[in-house]
Write an enzyme that holds these catalytic residues in place. Structure first.
Site, PDB file in Angstrom:
ATOM      1  N   ASP A  19      19.033  20.494  22.205  1.00  0.00           N
ATOM      2  CA  ASP A  19      18.591  20.131  20.851  1.00  0.00           C
ATOM      3  C   ASP A  19      19.114  18.742  20.512  1.00  0.00           C
ATOM      4  O   ASP A  19      20.310  18.491  20.634  1.00  0.00           O
ATOM      5  CB  ASP A  19      19.157  21.182  19.884  1.00  0.00           C
ATOM      6  CG  ASP A  19      18.979  20.804  18.422  1.00  0.00           C
ATOM      7  OD1 ASP A  19      17.995  20.115  18.106  1.00  0.00           O
ATOM      8  OD2 ASP A  19      19.825  21.227  17.605  1.00  0.00           O
ATOM      9  N   ASP A  23      18.319  21.032  14.622  1.00  0.00           N
ATOM     10  CA  ASP A  23      17.775  22.260  14.012  1.00  0.00           C
ATOM     11  C   ASP A  23      18.149  23.511  14.812  1.00  0.00           C
ATOM     12  O   ASP A  23      17.700  24.613  14.503  1.00  0.00           O
ATOM     13  CB  ASP A  23      16.252  22.163  13.837  1.00  0.00           C
ATOM     14  CG  ASP A  23      15.519  22.030  15.165  1.00  0.00           C
ATOM     15  OD1 ASP A  23      16.188  22.044  16.227  1.00  0.00           O
ATOM     16  OD2 ASP A  23      14.277  21.904  15.154  1.00  0.00           O
ATOM     17  N   ASP A  27      14.406  20.546  22.208  1.00  0.00           N
ATOM     18  CA  ASP A  27      13.194  19.761  21.947  1.00  0.00           C
ATOM     19  C   ASP A  27      12.839  18.900  23.155  1.00  0.00           C
ATOM     20  O   ASP A  27      13.605  18.824  24.134  1.00  0.00           O
ATOM     21  CB  ASP A  27      13.357  18.916  20.678  1.00  0.00           C
ATOM     22  CG  ASP A  27      14.748  18.295  20.572  1.00  0.00           C
ATOM     23  OD1 ASP A  27      15.177  17.685  21.583  1.00  0.00           O
ATOM     24  OD2 ASP A  27      15.410  18.450  19.528  1.00  0.00           O
ATOM     25  N   ASP A  96       2.784  24.835  30.548  1.00  0.00           N
ATOM     26  CA  ASP A  96       2.410  26.245  30.460  1.00  0.00           C
ATOM     27  C   ASP A  96       1.098  26.355  29.689  1.00  0.00           C
ATOM     28  O   ASP A  96       0.983  25.866  28.567  1.00  0.00           O
ATOM     29  CB  ASP A  96       3.521  26.991  29.712  1.00  0.00           C
ATOM     30  CG  ASP A  96       3.789  28.374  30.268  1.00  0.00           C
ATOM     31  OD1 ASP A  96       2.820  29.128  30.447  1.00  0.00           O
ATOM     32  OD2 ASP A  96       4.968  28.694  30.487  1.00  0.00           O
ATOM     33  N   ASP A 198      -0.318  31.371  32.207  1.00  0.00           N
ATOM     34  CA  ASP A 198       0.269  32.590  31.665  1.00  0.00           C
ATOM     35  C   ASP A 198      -0.659  33.797  31.882  1.00  0.00           C
ATOM     36  O   ASP A 198      -1.856  33.705  31.593  1.00  0.00           O
ATOM     37  CB  ASP A 198       0.487  32.363  30.162  1.00  0.00           C
ATOM     38  CG  ASP A 198       1.328  33.441  29.519  1.00  0.00           C
ATOM     39  OD1 ASP A 198       2.495  33.581  29.891  1.00  0.00           O
ATOM     40  OD2 ASP A 198       0.795  34.154  28.641  1.00  0.00           O
ATOM     41  N   GLU A 253       0.769  33.096  36.776  1.00  0.00           N
ATOM     42  CA  GLU A 253       1.576  34.290  36.577  1.00  0.00           C
ATOM     43  C   GLU A 253       0.654  35.484  36.761  1.00  0.00           C
ATOM     44  O   GLU A 253      -0.173  35.779  35.891  1.00  0.00           O
ATOM     45  CB  GLU A 253       2.189  34.315  35.176  1.00  0.00           C
ATOM     46  CG  GLU A 253       3.101  35.525  34.997  1.00  0.00           C
ATOM     47  CD  GLU A 253       3.408  35.869  33.545  1.00  0.00           C
ATOM     48  OE1 GLU A 253       4.412  36.549  33.313  1.00  0.00           O
ATOM     49  OE2 GLU A 253       2.637  35.473  32.640  1.00  0.00           O
TER      50      GLU A 253
HETATM   51  C1  GLC Z   1       3.956  35.884  29.870  1.00  0.00           C
HETATM   52  C2  GLC Z   1       5.127  35.057  29.402  1.00  0.00           C
HETATM   53  C3  GLC Z   1       5.855  35.813  28.334  1.00  0.00           C
HETATM   54  C4  GLC Z   1       4.905  36.064  27.191  1.00  0.00           C
HETATM   55  C5  GLC Z   1       3.638  36.759  27.661  1.00  0.00           C
HETATM   56  C6  GLC Z   1       2.570  36.686  26.621  1.00  0.00           C
HETATM   57  O1  GLC Z   1       4.369  37.059  30.491  1.00  0.00           O
HETATM   58  O2  GLC Z   1       5.931  34.716  30.491  1.00  0.00           O
HETATM   59  O3  GLC Z   1       6.991  35.122  27.891  1.00  0.00           O
HETATM   60  O4  GLC Z   1       5.531  36.857  26.223  1.00  0.00           O
HETATM   61  O5  GLC Z   1       3.104  36.149  28.810  1.00  0.00           O
HETATM   62  O6  GLC Z   1       2.084  35.389  26.490  1.00  0.00           O
END
Ligand code: GLC
Length: 511
Positions: A19, A23, A27, A96, A198, A253
């Protein structure tokens, strides 16, 4: 070899990294300020978890604008500067991308929800029914309950594999596909090197939305969804990336607990470049289990020419230092991960051997119970640990006065220096970066393998037991890396210390 096959990736959870504005939340500027440290560590590529505009119901995995930075993390200009400075240091950056669902505050969903006749209604997954009976038996990942929410105002259910505030997009609608491709182009145009995608295996859905078999109905639907249409969607996404120069990468993922299913998402070299394989992340510290994981990955991935990934920790699971129960094991696990064939993904903080924070009930934030592994990184001793506040969004991990980056950088025997030596050794060895993998005979409780590439050879030995182990190897070998730092550069004695791992190199290099 492509860059993403030889790279060591490093995951940054931006809330927890550093940070700089006081806050209590990390960041983008905090990441920028640590780039030189990451170069010192030796990693090749950063994966930055979501920093997009978001109501933060799921810490940024609930995106309300894919094409802007949330003010919590900074501005687009901050991102551009971070990317440029990373590139100037030879670091790649992947970001991501959250394609399965948006936030319920995304303008698309607000418009869709406004009326059944909305032009965007079909951008999400709606079903008729009665308010007391969800359309099927799918479970949400969190909180516990159905993957459906009844929308009182318009009298229909909408689907959400995660929170009710994360409605699933309808990828069967070509307008959604086009709009989401545009979000990729937005970041590709800015120069990102690729995406971590994701829950990418969830974007296609069986249009009939059938019940899952009763015996599986307690498993969240996101861990089961696996339909053919996703592969076509992935090939289209791949074409978007391939239209750009510089080998932009898709790391998916694929959150199903079966490696044979994960393998399919590589397609025929035309879908994901890399997929996370979760069974090893859940594996205990046990030679039999790990041997099975390694052999399974090879058996499923090699025939497809698919390149494996290895990770021990991430922002969704307890850190391996915590799961495995000791620093000795965490160190040996680092040798294991960086010695296997495939692309390793480190999770920020594992290189200083962080444990999960103990989060008191009053400070629990995550509906999925994942706060512990998301604790802020302590950069130095002292009350603020290098942050701007002593009281960040989550409590510090245990022992932060001693276990922090500055203290461990000063200690050549630390786990941080082990990671650095390992990464350096990997980078210098074609065998470790891209070589073949052959398991060697070893006593119970020990995994041993050889990596080889064009005359370059390495042997990796991992003792998963609390007892010393003895092992005879053909030829003469020197210790290149020892997980406990002892005996490096000396000849291999034939014995392995408890919960320790070694990288060996031939005592005489080939002519
Ligand atoms: C993936 C992410 C996780 C998130 C989920 C929903 O598993 O790694 O952190 O909560 O997707 O987006």
């Amino acid at each position: 070899m492509s860059w993403w096959q030889t790279a060591v990736f490093y995951q940054i959870y931006p809330r927890s990294f550093l940070d700089t504005d006081g806050d209590g939340v990390g960041d983008l500027e905090g990441i920028r300020r640590q780039l030189d440290h990451l170069v010192w560590l030796g990693v090749d590529a950063l994966w930055i978890s979501p920093f997009f505009r978001s109501p933060m119901k799921d810490c940024g995995y609930d995106v309300s604008d894919y094409c802007d930075v949330d003010p919590l993390f900074g501005t687009l200009a901050d991102f551009d500067r971070l990317l440029a400075e990373a590139h100037a240091r030879g670091l790649r950056v992947i970001i991501d991308w959250v394609p399965n669902h948006t936030s319920d505050q995304h303008p698309w969903f607000r418009e869709a929800r406004a009326s059944r006749r909305s032009r965007k209604r079909d951008w999400y997954v709606w079903r008729d029914g009665s308010p007391d009976r969800p359309p099927n038996n799918w479970r949400a990942a969190f909180p516990k309950g159905p993957a459906w929410t009844w929308d009182e105002a318009t009298g229909q259910w909408y689907l959400h594999l995660f929170l009710p505030e994360q409605p699933d997009l309808n990828w069967a609608n070509p307008e959604v596909v086009a709009a989401m491709h545009d979000t990729l182009r937005f970041w590709l145009d800015r120069g990102v090197d690729g995406f971590r995608m994701d829950v990418i295996h969830c974007i296609g859905k069986d249009p009939a939305l059938p019940d899952v078999p009763a015996e599986r109905a307690i498993i969240p639907a996101c861990a089961l969804n696996d339909v053919e249409s996703t592969h076509g969607l992935l090939r289209d996404i791949r074409r978007v990336l391939d239209a750009y120069p510089g080998e932009r990468v898709m790391v998916g993922e694929v959150g199903v607990p079966w490696t044979e299913i994960v393998a399919r998402y590589y397609g025929n070299g035309d879908e994901l470049h890399l997929a996370f394989n979760f069974p090893p992340i859940f594996a205990p510290w046990d030679a039999v289990v790990w041997r099975a994981q390694v052999e399974r990955a090879a058996a499923e991935l090699d025939p497809r020419g698919a390149w494996p990934t290895w990770a021990l920790s991430n922002h969704d699971n307890r850190r391996h230092r915590t799961r495995y129960g000791s620093e000795a094991r965490a160190r040996a696990a680092a040798v294991l991960m960086l010695g296997l064939r495939g692309s390793p993904f480190l999770y920020a903080g594992e290189e200083i051997g962080l444990e999960d924070a103990v989060v008191p009930a009053a400070r629990v934030l995550d509906p999925g119970g994942r706060d512990g592994c998301r604790a802020p990184i302590p950069w130095e001793a002292g009350p603020t640990h290098g942050w701007r506040t002593a009281d960040p969004w989550l409590p510090w991990p245990p022992d932060a006065q001693r276990r922090n980056v500055a203290a461990l950088r000063d200690d050549p025997a630390s786990i941080l220096h082990l990671y650095r030596r390992l990464i350096k050794a990997r980078r210098a060895s074609p065998a470790l970066q891209e070589g073949s993998f052959a398991r060697l005979d070893s006593p119970a409780g020990v995994l041993a393998w050889e990596r080889a590439f064009a005359g370059d050879r390495r042997i990796v030995l991992v003792n998963f037991t609390g007892e010393p182990a003895v092992l005879a190897l053909p030829g003469a070998w020197n210790v290149e890396i020892a997980s406990d730092g002892r005996g490096e550069a000396a000849p291999f004695s034939g014995s392995l210390r408890p919960d320790a791992a070694l990288v060996l190199r031939p005592a005489r290099e080939p002519e």
